[in-house]
Design an enzyme around this catalytic site. Structure first.
Site, PDB file in Angstrom:
ATOM      1  CB  CYS A  79       4.266   6.923 -21.072  1.00  0.00           C
ATOM      2  SG  CYS A  79       2.746   6.599 -19.877  1.00  0.00           S
ATOM      3  CB  CYS A  91       4.245   3.804 -24.166  1.00  0.00           C
ATOM      4  SG  CYS A  91       3.840   3.208 -22.551  1.00  0.00           S
ATOM      5  CG  HIS A 150       1.644   1.802   8.515  1.00  0.00           C
ATOM      6  ND1 HIS A 150       0.480   1.783   8.394  1.00  0.00           N
ATOM      7  CD2 HIS A 150       2.122   0.560   7.627  1.00  0.00           C
ATOM      8  CE1 HIS A 150      -0.255   1.119   7.312  1.00  0.00           C
ATOM      9  NE2 HIS A 150       0.773   0.419   6.975  1.00  0.00           N
ATOM     10  CB  CYS A 187      -3.759   3.212 -22.332  1.00  0.00           C
ATOM     11  SG  CYS A 187      -2.153   3.280 -22.829  1.00  0.00           S
ATOM     12  CE  LYS A 236      -0.927  -1.618   9.908  1.00  0.00           C
ATOM     13  NZ  LYS A 236       0.070  -3.055   9.247  1.00  0.00           N
ATOM     14  CB  SER A 294       1.979  -4.664   6.948  1.00  0.00           C
ATOM     15  OG  SER A 294       1.664  -3.136   6.982  1.00  0.00           O
ATOM     16  CB  SER A 345      -0.763  -0.153   1.260  1.00  0.00           C
ATOM     17  OG  SER A 345      -1.526  -1.138   1.399  1.00  0.00           O
ATOM     18  CB  ILE A 347       0.712   3.107   4.286  1.00  0.00           C
ATOM     19  CG1 ILE A 347      -0.491   3.260   3.434  1.00  0.00           C
ATOM     20  CG2 ILE A 347       0.572   3.968   5.594  1.00  0.00           C
ATOM     21  CD1 ILE A 347      -1.708   2.550   4.044  1.00  0.00           C
TER      22      ILE A 347
HETATM   23  C1  LIG Z   1      -1.056  -6.284   0.245  1.00  0.00           C
HETATM   24  C2  LIG Z   1       0.260  -5.643   1.256  1.00  0.00           C
HETATM   25  C3  LIG Z   1       0.311  -4.339   1.712  1.00  0.00           C
HETATM   26  C4  LIG Z   1       1.227  -3.917   2.524  1.00  0.00           C
HETATM   27  N1  LIG Z   1       1.254  -2.510   2.768  1.00  0.00           N
HETATM   28  C5  LIG Z   1       2.282  -2.077   3.431  1.00  0.00           C
HETATM   29  C6  LIG Z   1       2.244  -0.509   3.932  1.00  0.00           C
HETATM   30  O1  LIG Z   1       1.531   0.047   3.404  1.00  0.00           O
HETATM   31  N2  LIG Z   1       3.214  -0.140   4.696  1.00  0.00           N
HETATM   32  C7  LIG Z   1       4.234  -1.017   5.039  1.00  0.00           C
HETATM   33  O2  LIG Z   1       5.208  -0.419   5.831  1.00  0.00           O
HETATM   34  N3  LIG Z   1       4.312  -2.193   4.718  1.00  0.00           N
HETATM   35  C8  LIG Z   1       3.325  -2.839   3.897  1.00  0.00           C
HETATM   36  N4  LIG Z   1       3.374  -4.151   3.713  1.00  0.00           N
HETATM   37  C9  LIG Z   1       4.647  -5.097   3.958  1.00  0.00           C
HETATM   38  C10 LIG Z   1       5.895  -4.746   3.155  1.00  0.00           C
HETATM   39  O3  LIG Z   1       5.295  -4.695   1.599  1.00  0.00           O
HETATM   40  C11 LIG Z   1       6.813  -5.806   3.435  1.00  0.00           C
HETATM   41  O4  LIG Z   1       6.737  -6.019   4.744  1.00  0.00           O
HETATM   42  C12 LIG Z   1       7.971  -5.629   2.674  1.00  0.00           C
HETATM   43  O5  LIG Z   1       7.926  -5.435   1.290  1.00  0.00           O
HETATM   44  C13 LIG Z   1       8.980  -6.842   2.983  1.00  0.00           C
HETATM   45  O6  LIG Z   1      10.072  -6.665   2.299  1.00  0.00           O
HETATM   46  P1  LIG Z   1      11.073  -7.748   2.111  1.00  0.00           P
HETATM   47  O7  LIG Z   1      12.498  -7.150   1.482  1.00  0.00           O
HETATM   48  O8  LIG Z   1      11.262  -8.377   3.414  1.00  0.00           O
HETATM   49  O9  LIG Z   1      10.634  -8.695   1.144  1.00  0.00           O
HETATM   50  P2  LIG Z   1      10.515  -8.844  -0.516  1.00  0.00           P
HETATM   51  O10 LIG Z   1      10.305  -7.434  -1.027  1.00  0.00           O
HETATM   52  O11 LIG Z   1       9.795 -10.111  -1.005  1.00  0.00           O
HETATM   53  O12 LIG Z   1      12.053  -9.127  -0.801  1.00  0.00           O
HETATM   54  C14 LIG Z   1      12.724 -10.361  -0.750  1.00  0.00           C
HETATM   55  C15 LIG Z   1      13.728 -10.660  -2.059  1.00  0.00           C
HETATM   56  O13 LIG Z   1      14.195 -11.874  -1.963  1.00  0.00           O
HETATM   57  C16 LIG Z   1      14.405 -12.358  -3.020  1.00  0.00           C
HETATM   58  N5  LIG Z   1      14.300 -13.823  -2.740  1.00  0.00           N
HETATM   59  C17 LIG Z   1      13.783 -14.846  -2.373  1.00  0.00           C
HETATM   60  N6  LIG Z   1      14.133 -15.882  -2.235  1.00  0.00           N
HETATM   61  C18 LIG Z   1      15.591 -15.655  -2.841  1.00  0.00           C
HETATM   62  C19 LIG Z   1      16.678 -16.726  -3.117  1.00  0.00           C
HETATM   63  N7  LIG Z   1      16.795 -18.003  -2.522  1.00  0.00           N
HETATM   64  N8  LIG Z   1      18.020 -16.213  -3.359  1.00  0.00           N
HETATM   65  C20 LIG Z   1      17.806 -14.823  -3.787  1.00  0.00           C
HETATM   66  N9  LIG Z   1      16.933 -14.078  -3.612  1.00  0.00           N
HETATM   67  C21 LIG Z   1      15.799 -14.630  -3.052  1.00  0.00           C
HETATM   68  C22 LIG Z   1      13.002 -12.317  -3.548  1.00  0.00           C
HETATM   69  O14 LIG Z   1      12.776 -12.148  -4.955  1.00  0.00           O
HETATM   70  C23 LIG Z   1      12.642 -10.929  -3.270  1.00  0.00           C
HETATM   71  O15 LIG Z   1      13.086  -9.850  -4.093  1.00  0.00           O
HETATM   72  C24 LIG Z   1       2.310  -4.652   2.848  1.00  0.00           C
HETATM   73  C25 LIG Z   1       2.308  -6.131   2.384  1.00  0.00           C
HETATM   74  C26 LIG Z   1       1.345  -6.371   1.379  1.00  0.00           C
HETATM   75  C27 LIG Z   1       1.427  -7.836   1.083  1.00  0.00           C
END
Ligand SMILES: Cc1cc2nc3c(=O)[nH]c(=O)nc-3n(C[C@H](O)[C@H](O)[C@H](O)COP(=O)(O)OP(=O)(O)OC[C@H]3O[C@@H](n4cnc5c(N)ncnc54)[C@H](O)[C@@H]3O)c2cc1C
Length: 484
Positions: free
Chosen positions: A409, A449, A51, A444, A251, A346, A47, A49
């Protein structure tokens, strides 16, 4: 075999924030990512956000890191040329019972140190949020809530980490981890990476990577969230982020303002098993709009221009019990040198800069010497977006470089110059270009594009059109040439 002090696995917002923070020190660091580009995991589907920390249990780790992250993100945004907007959130109550719940939330927020939270009444709401359902009688107002582009945050963190010496390897999946006497080997299709310390920041796959190192006391179960993006003409449908009262697991369905102007409604919260299931459903859409209309009655499905689903990486203890819905950030004493950063659901986006500091502290306490570099480049030049500057400035830019006048675009007003800059800064796929510039993100969806974008990527990178993908191998767009 390449050798590093620290190997970070995963280039989402968490891995990227850790990489940037560690790049302040005299360390050799690599970040490995299985996808073609960073930010293609959970960090692209959320989202956006920032927070304030209001909806986390008092004393929870995620609550503490959320409040810290909300503060830190402001400095990070300023240094990296990102648009963070503080717009405030309202958690809305419709009856007296809900007001007592707001009071509880206020108390919890105050324990966590969320600044300036206050209860506002019906009159305040009429003046400051006129489109809100007139049945709302009060709200908890947290002015420090904000919005940011989640992918642009990841790209900015990565670019800055790379500028400060971090090496990034994409299309590099960690397939196995072997522990030797005092170092690890991370086995990937691109060879073996040797590391004294490993940071597991792999989002939905953190349980699988942890298992490779011999730690398997948690499992990640995805919790799906469907979100629906509305036309920009509805940009001012609300002035704040609007929340219902939260449930135990989410939330609730929100009215969201985004950094790019399109409002959004969602997300749902549904536990699923498949870590790749990002489908959206008619049922999800119906559920979301029914709930959204309770908050703002004239929100309408006919304004939807796009939708997506993201998967929250929820950690289950022993593979079964919810780990208190909290983050797992810990040094694994049984596997010295291995740090798990798991269950980052989140508010992981918000907390990411604070998580990075926590991981640095863990490394320091466990014996890694963190010696500051003589020169750390904290700043990044703000990328230019025509959609965010006045027309008079655009005219001047076109006089300097005609590519600014070549609009690729039309929906989002993105020029050939911005596309070329995105490619120079690391975009290799059409989604990578979209997330950096917004080309194809308008009404679109790239009908106009896409072919032009492909041509520019081909010219800039020397890749044939048949190798240009939407988001990495397997998503090629054209198969070959048709001769007449
Ligand atoms: C619907 C939704 C809404 C949300 N809204 C919010 C919000 O508004 N505000 C907020 O603070 N948080 C929000 N969150 C939570 C937030 O998006 C996550 O907490 C955050 O993006 C997690 O980041 P990450 O780097 O841990 O995971 P990821 O972004 O998934 O990064 C992990 C990376 O590891 C890579 N990877 C996996 N396995 C391997 C491997 N074996 N070898 C190499 N690479 C690998 C993946 O490809 C990925 O790129 C939301 C989540 C969702 C699903």
């Amino acid at each position: 075999m390449k050798s590093y002090d620290v190997v970070i696995i995963g280039a989402g917002v968490v891995g990227a924030a850790i990489a940037r923070e560690l790049s302040r020190y005299k360390l050799s660091i690599a970040i490995l990512e299985k996808e073609e580009e960073p930010a293609f995991g959970v960090s692209k589907s959320n989202s956006g956000i920032i927070h304030p920390g209001t909806q986390n249990p008092a004393h929870s780790l995620k609550g503490k890191l959320c409040v810290q992250g909300n503060l830190l993100i402001r400095k990070v945004s300023q240094e990296l040329g990102l648009d963070f907007k503080e717009i405030g959130e309202l958690i809305v109550a419709f009856n007296e019972e809900e007001i007592s719940r707001l009071q509880e939330l206020k108390r919890e927020a105050e324990i966590l140190g969320v600044p300036k939270v206050k209860l506002v009444d019906k009159n305040w709401l009429r003046v400051n949020e006129p489109n809100l359902n007139s049945q709302a009688i009060a709200a908890l107002y947290a002015p420090t809530a904000g919005i940011i582009s989640p992918y642009r945050l990841v790209y900015a963190l990565c670019e800055n980490a790379l500028k400060n010496g971090v090496e990034m390897y994409t299309n590099t999946k960690a397939e196995n981890i072997i522990r030797n006497d005092d170092y690890f080997e991370v086995h990937t299709p691109k060879g073996i990476f040797k590391a004294k310390y490993i940071i597991n920041a792999t989002g939905l796959f953190a349980d699988e990577v942890s298992k490779m190192a011999g730690i398997s006391d948690f499992r990640i179960r995805p919790r799906k969230g469907e979100e629906f993006i509305l036309d920009k003409k509805r940009e001012n449908v609300t002035n704040h982020l609007i929340f219902p009262l939260p449930s135990k697991i989410s939330k609730g369905v929100l009215i969201i303002k985004t950094a790019d102007g399109n409002p959004m409604v969602g997300p749902t919260a549904e536990d699923v098993e498949d870590k790749e299931d990002v489908s959206t459903t008619e049922e999800g859409c119906r559920k979301i709009f029914d709930l959204a209309r309770k908050l703002v009655p004239f929100i309408n499905e006919s304004d939807v221009i796009a939708y997506f689903a993201g998967l929250r990486p929820v950690a289950l203890k022993d593979g079964l019990r919810p780990a208190g819905e909290d983050f797992i950030i810990r040094y694994e004493d049984d596997v010295p040198g291995f740090i798990n950063v798991a269950g980052i659901q989140s508010p992981g986006l918000t907390a990411s800069p604070a998580i990075a500091l926590m991981v640095c502290d863990i490394l320091k306490n466990k014996g890694l010497a963190l010696i500051k570099k003589d020169a750390f480049y904290s700043e990044r030049k703000k990328p230019l977006h025509l959609f965010s500057i006045p027309f008079s400035e655009t005219k001047k830019l076109i006089e300097q470089d005609a590519d600014y006048g070549d609009i690729v675009c039309r929906c989002e007003l993105v020029s050939a110059k911005e596309i070329k800059d995105a490619i120079l800064s690391g975009a290799t796929t059409l989604d990578g270009i979209k997330f950096r510039t917004r080309a194809q993100a308008g009404r679109c969806h790239g009908s106009f594009c896409t072919t032009r974008l492909m041509k520019i990527v081909s010219e800039q990178t020397g890749k044939p059109l048949t190798e240009i993908t939407k988001r990495g191998k397997g998503s090629e767009i054209v198969k070959g040439t048709v001769y007449s």
